[in-house]
Design a protein around this motif. Structure first.
Motif, mmCIF file in Angstrom:
data_model
loop_
_atom_site.group_PDB
_atom_site.id
_atom_site.type_symbol
_atom_site.label_atom_id
_atom_site.label_comp_id
_atom_site.label_asym_id
_atom_site.label_seq_id
_atom_site.Cartn_x
_atom_site.Cartn_y
_atom_site.Cartn_z
ATOM 1 N N GLY A 11 0.711 -1.185 -0.064
ATOM 2 C CA GLY A 11 -0.060 0.010 -0.087
ATOM 3 C C GLY A 11 0.871 1.254 0.002
ATOM 4 O O GLY A 11 0.302 2.285 -0.212
ATOM 5 N N LEU A 12 2.221 1.254 0.139
ATOM 6 C CA LEU A 12 3.013 2.424 0.348
ATOM 7 C C LEU A 12 4.157 2.222 -0.745
ATOM 8 O O LEU A 12 4.200 3.056 -1.447
ATOM 9 N N THR A 13 4.870 1.310 -0.787
ATOM 10 C CA THR A 13 6.117 1.044 -1.537
ATOM 11 C C THR A 13 5.936 -0.019 -2.475
ATOM 12 O O THR A 13 7.002 -0.183 -3.295
ATOM 13 N N THR A 23 -5.821 -0.719 -4.707
ATOM 14 C CA THR A 23 -6.858 -1.391 -3.850
ATOM 15 C C THR A 23 -6.723 -1.330 -2.308
ATOM 16 O O THR A 23 -7.622 -1.445 -1.523
ATOM 17 N N VAL A 24 -5.123 -1.206 -2.031
ATOM 18 C CA VAL A 24 -4.747 -1.116 -0.466
ATOM 19 C C VAL A 24 -5.168 0.310 0.000
ATOM 20 O O VAL A 24 -4.257 1.225 -0.264
ATOM 21 N N LEU A 25 -5.755 0.376 1.071
ATOM 22 C CA LEU A 25 -6.238 1.767 1.537
ATOM 23 C C LEU A 25 -5.857 1.935 3.131
ATOM 24 O O LEU A 25 -5.915 0.769 3.696
ATOM 25 N N PHE A 26 -5.985 2.820 3.573
ATOM 26 C CA PHE A 26 -5.378 3.061 4.985
ATOM 27 C C PHE A 26 -6.701 3.725 5.720
ATOM 28 O O PHE A 26 -6.936 4.621 5.407
ATOM 29 N N LYS A 43 2.497 4.653 -8.318
ATOM 30 C CA LYS A 43 1.091 4.645 -8.525
ATOM 31 C C LYS A 43 0.324 4.762 -7.050
ATOM 32 O O LYS A 43 -0.683 4.209 -7.049
ATOM 33 N N ILE A 44 0.590 5.199 -5.911
ATOM 34 C CA ILE A 44 0.026 5.199 -4.683
ATOM 35 C C ILE A 44 -0.930 6.063 -4.961
ATOM 36 O O ILE A 44 -1.204 7.333 -5.739
ATOM 37 N N PRO A 45 -2.148 5.542 -4.443
ATOM 38 C CA PRO A 45 -3.310 6.653 -4.602
ATOM 39 C C PRO A 45 -3.373 7.901 -3.799
ATOM 40 O O PRO A 45 -2.679 7.955 -2.703
ATOM 41 N N ALA A 46 -3.851 9.111 -4.216
ATOM 42 C CA ALA A 46 -3.609 10.296 -3.866
ATOM 43 C C ALA A 46 -4.215 10.370 -2.515
ATOM 44 O O ALA A 46 -3.499 11.076 -1.627
ATOM 45 N N GLN A 47 -5.271 9.640 -2.052
ATOM 46 C CA GLN A 47 -5.719 9.829 -0.629
ATOM 47 C C GLN A 47 -4.714 9.174 0.376
ATOM 48 O O GLN A 47 -4.597 9.561 1.423
ATOM 49 N N THR A 48 -3.885 8.043 -0.181
ATOM 50 C CA THR A 48 -3.033 7.366 0.884
ATOM 51 C C THR A 48 -1.598 8.645 0.841
ATOM 52 O O THR A 48 -1.286 8.506 1.969
ATOM 53 N N LYS A 49 -1.352 9.176 -0.373
ATOM 54 C CA LYS A 49 -0.075 9.754 -0.293
ATOM 55 C C LYS A 49 -0.449 11.065 0.663
ATOM 56 O O LYS A 49 0.619 11.448 1.321
ATOM 57 N N SER A 50 -1.670 11.587 0.642
ATOM 58 C CA SER A 50 -1.837 12.777 1.491
ATOM 59 C C SER A 50 -1.799 12.568 2.839
ATOM 60 O O SER A 50 -1.622 13.592 3.637
#
Length: 253
Positions: A11-13, A23-26, A43-50
């Motif tokens: 989900g991160l790296t 598809t892996v979210l936190f 390709k990390i989702p924007a909502q995770t990166k934020s």
């Protein structure tokens, strides 16, 4: 809050067809990461990166060496070979390359001991590998299910080792933090995030790395690569203190 637990963190790296990063979210509101955002998966989702907040790695750089009764590691040079948790990510060609090369390496350097350490949870070599395990006098398989190896992790072995060869995993970062010459078994994988560590892609690369690690005049260059890698992927300083301070600050807010 969530704390990054490994260099290849789902989900991160890290991403594959089983654990796709899209598809892996936190659920947590804050994710404490070891490095700057450029070390995250592209390709990390924007909502995770934020949610990511770089603090460094709170794990200690060194841990006590594992004492193995009846085993005198200091009597001969020892090199560690580590396999990790994510074996489903590798094609059969990679697995064969790994196993064939381990055998060939031990045969090529009879005066060096090689410890092959399966991941304590994955245990691919000792529980999932269908072929015969390599059997040579100078090759030791540290089976996590054997009493003498129970509880022994990769960092517990570093104090005995001259160098480390590993599949892509946190072991590379842990070894580099200890100042050990470190190489990644890349074969055909794209592993830009591990640069400038040596990447093993051919049978000769295994032998060249061992020769360089055991030669004083060339060993320093490998150690420099380890240091540069750590500097590139880790925030320096006291990560645990940064996490506590951030949590307290957010609590007051």
């Amino acid at each position: 809050a969530t704390i990054q637990h490994g260099f290849e963190n789902v989900g991160l790296t890290y991403s594959d067809e089983v654990q796709d990063i899209q598809t892996v979210l936190f659920a947590s509101r804050r994710i404490y990461t070891w490095g700057h955002q450029e070390t995250l998966h592209e390709k990390i989702p924007a909502q995770t990166k934020s949610k990511c907040y770089p603090v460094g790695c709170p794990k200690p750089a060194k841990v006590p060496a594992h004492t193995i009764p009846g085993w005198a590691a200091e009597e001969t040079p020892v090199i560690g070979i580590f396999e990790n948790l994510h074996w489903h990510r590798y094609p059969e060609e990679y697995r064969e390359f790994f196993m064939d090369s381990v055998r060939a390496l031990a045969e090529a350097f009879p005066n060096i001991d090689f410890i092959v350490k399966p991941h304590n949870a994955g245990m691919w070599l000792t529980t999932r590998y269908g072929g015969p395990p390599p059997e040579l006098e100078n090759l030791i398989i540290a089976d996590p299910q054997s009493p003498e190896w129970t509880g022994c992790t990769a960092p517990n072995l570093f104090g005995h080792l001259q160098a480390v060869i590993t599949t892509p995993s946190t072991v590379a970062l842990d070894a580099a933090r200890c100042g050990l010459p470190t190489a990644i078994v890349a074969h055909t994988l794209d592993l830009k995030n591990y640069l400038p560590l040596d990447q093993i892609r051919s049978p000769d690369d295994w032998k060249d790395f061992v020769c360089n690690a055991m030669d004083a005049s060339r060993r320093s260059g490998l150690i420099a690569h380890s240091s540069s890698y750590v500097d590139r992927v880790l925030i320096p300083g006291d990560a645990a203190l940064r996490i506590i301070n951030d949590l307290m600050h957010r609590k007051r807010d």
